[in-house]
Design a protein around this motif. Sequence first.
Motif, mmCIF file in Angstrom:
data_model
loop_
_atom_site.group_PDB
_atom_site.id
_atom_site.type_symbol
_atom_site.label_atom_id
_atom_site.label_comp_id
_atom_site.label_asym_id
_atom_site.label_seq_id
_atom_site.Cartn_x
_atom_site.Cartn_y
_atom_site.Cartn_z
ATOM 1 N N LEU A 1 6.780 8.443 18.414
ATOM 2 C CA LEU A 1 7.035 9.121 17.147
ATOM 3 C C LEU A 1 5.760 9.275 16.325
ATOM 4 O O LEU A 1 5.536 10.311 15.697
ATOM 5 C CB LEU A 1 8.099 8.381 16.350
ATOM 6 N N LEU A 2 4.910 8.255 16.334
ATOM 7 C CA LEU A 2 3.636 8.320 15.625
ATOM 8 C C LEU A 2 2.790 9.472 16.151
ATOM 9 O O LEU A 2 2.271 10.294 15.384
ATOM 10 C CB LEU A 2 2.892 6.992 15.780
ATOM 11 N N SER A 3 2.646 9.552 17.462
ATOM 12 C CA SER A 3 1.807 10.606 18.047
ATOM 13 C C SER A 3 2.393 11.995 17.805
ATOM 14 O O SER A 3 1.655 12.955 17.545
ATOM 15 C CB SER A 3 1.569 10.363 19.538
ATOM 16 N N LEU A 4 3.706 12.121 17.857
ATOM 17 C CA LEU A 4 4.339 13.420 17.589
ATOM 18 C C LEU A 4 4.119 13.852 16.136
ATOM 19 O O LEU A 4 3.792 15.019 15.876
ATOM 20 C CB LEU A 4 5.828 13.379 17.903
ATOM 21 N N HIS B 1 0.813 -1.216 0.000
ATOM 22 C CA HIS B 1 0.000 0.000 0.000
ATOM 23 C C HIS B 1 0.847 1.268 0.000
ATOM 24 O O HIS B 1 0.337 2.357 0.221
ATOM 25 C CB HIS B 1 -0.972 -0.010 1.185
ATOM 26 N N ASN B 2 2.141 1.105 -0.247
ATOM 27 C CA ASN B 2 3.057 2.233 -0.430
ATOM 28 C C ASN B 2 3.102 3.195 0.763
ATOM 29 O O ASN B 2 3.066 4.411 0.602
ATOM 30 C CB ASN B 2 2.709 2.991 -1.714
ATOM 31 N N PHE B 3 3.197 2.635 1.955
ATOM 32 C CA PHE B 3 3.338 3.443 3.165
ATOM 33 C C PHE B 3 4.792 3.851 3.339
ATOM 34 O O PHE B 3 5.702 3.120 2.944
ATOM 35 C CB PHE B 3 2.913 2.635 4.398
ATOM 36 N N ASN B 4 5.003 5.000 3.960
ATOM 37 C CA ASN B 4 6.342 5.362 4.426
ATOM 38 C C ASN B 4 6.601 4.564 5.688
ATOM 39 O O ASN B 4 5.777 4.573 6.608
ATOM 40 C CB ASN B 4 6.430 6.860 4.737
ATOM 41 N N ILE B 5 7.721 3.884 5.731
ATOM 42 C CA ILE B 5 8.057 3.070 6.898
ATOM 43 C C ILE B 5 9.114 3.802 7.709
ATOM 44 O O ILE B 5 10.176 4.153 7.195
ATOM 45 C CB ILE B 5 8.564 1.677 6.472
ATOM 46 N N ILE B 6 8.785 4.048 8.973
ATOM 47 C CA ILE B 6 9.706 4.729 9.882
ATOM 48 C C ILE B 6 10.224 3.693 10.874
ATOM 49 O O ILE B 6 9.463 3.137 11.672
ATOM 50 C CB ILE B 6 9.013 5.900 10.615
ATOM 51 N N ASP B 7 11.518 3.414 10.792
ATOM 52 C CA ASP B 7 12.131 2.418 11.661
ATOM 53 C C ASP B 7 12.301 2.994 13.060
ATOM 54 O O ASP B 7 12.804 4.102 13.230
ATOM 55 C CB ASP B 7 13.482 2.005 11.089
#
Length: 114
Positions: free
Chosen positions: A85-88, A65-71
């Motif tokens: 990080l998600l909430s920020l 689904h072409n998401f940006n993946i943040i490690d």
Amino acid sequence: MRKQNLNIAVYIDMENVASSDFVLEEVMNSFLSTDEDYNCIFAIKAAYGNQSAAKKALKNQIVEHNFNIIDTPKIGSEKNRADLLLSLDAFETLYLNNPRIDRYCVSVTATPPI
């Protein structure tokens, strides 16, 4: 009649969602089928989690689904930073209104405290 654009942000906590039977296709389709009067535009698609420990099936769905993946590697022995990080990032988008988002979807699961 011209359809109105509806900007959508989808944030996924891969660490918590991985423990459930999460089907990303259902989440994405739920937006596309909600209202025929809108063009649903996924302005933000971001998934947060420790990539070295991510379940392959979940990671495949996110890539498809072409998401940006943040490690978000673990801090210490147990805690990762995915939820922080998600909430920020979501709050920053909301506060700055850039891009303008009409609907937010935050996919997380959490077990109640014992």
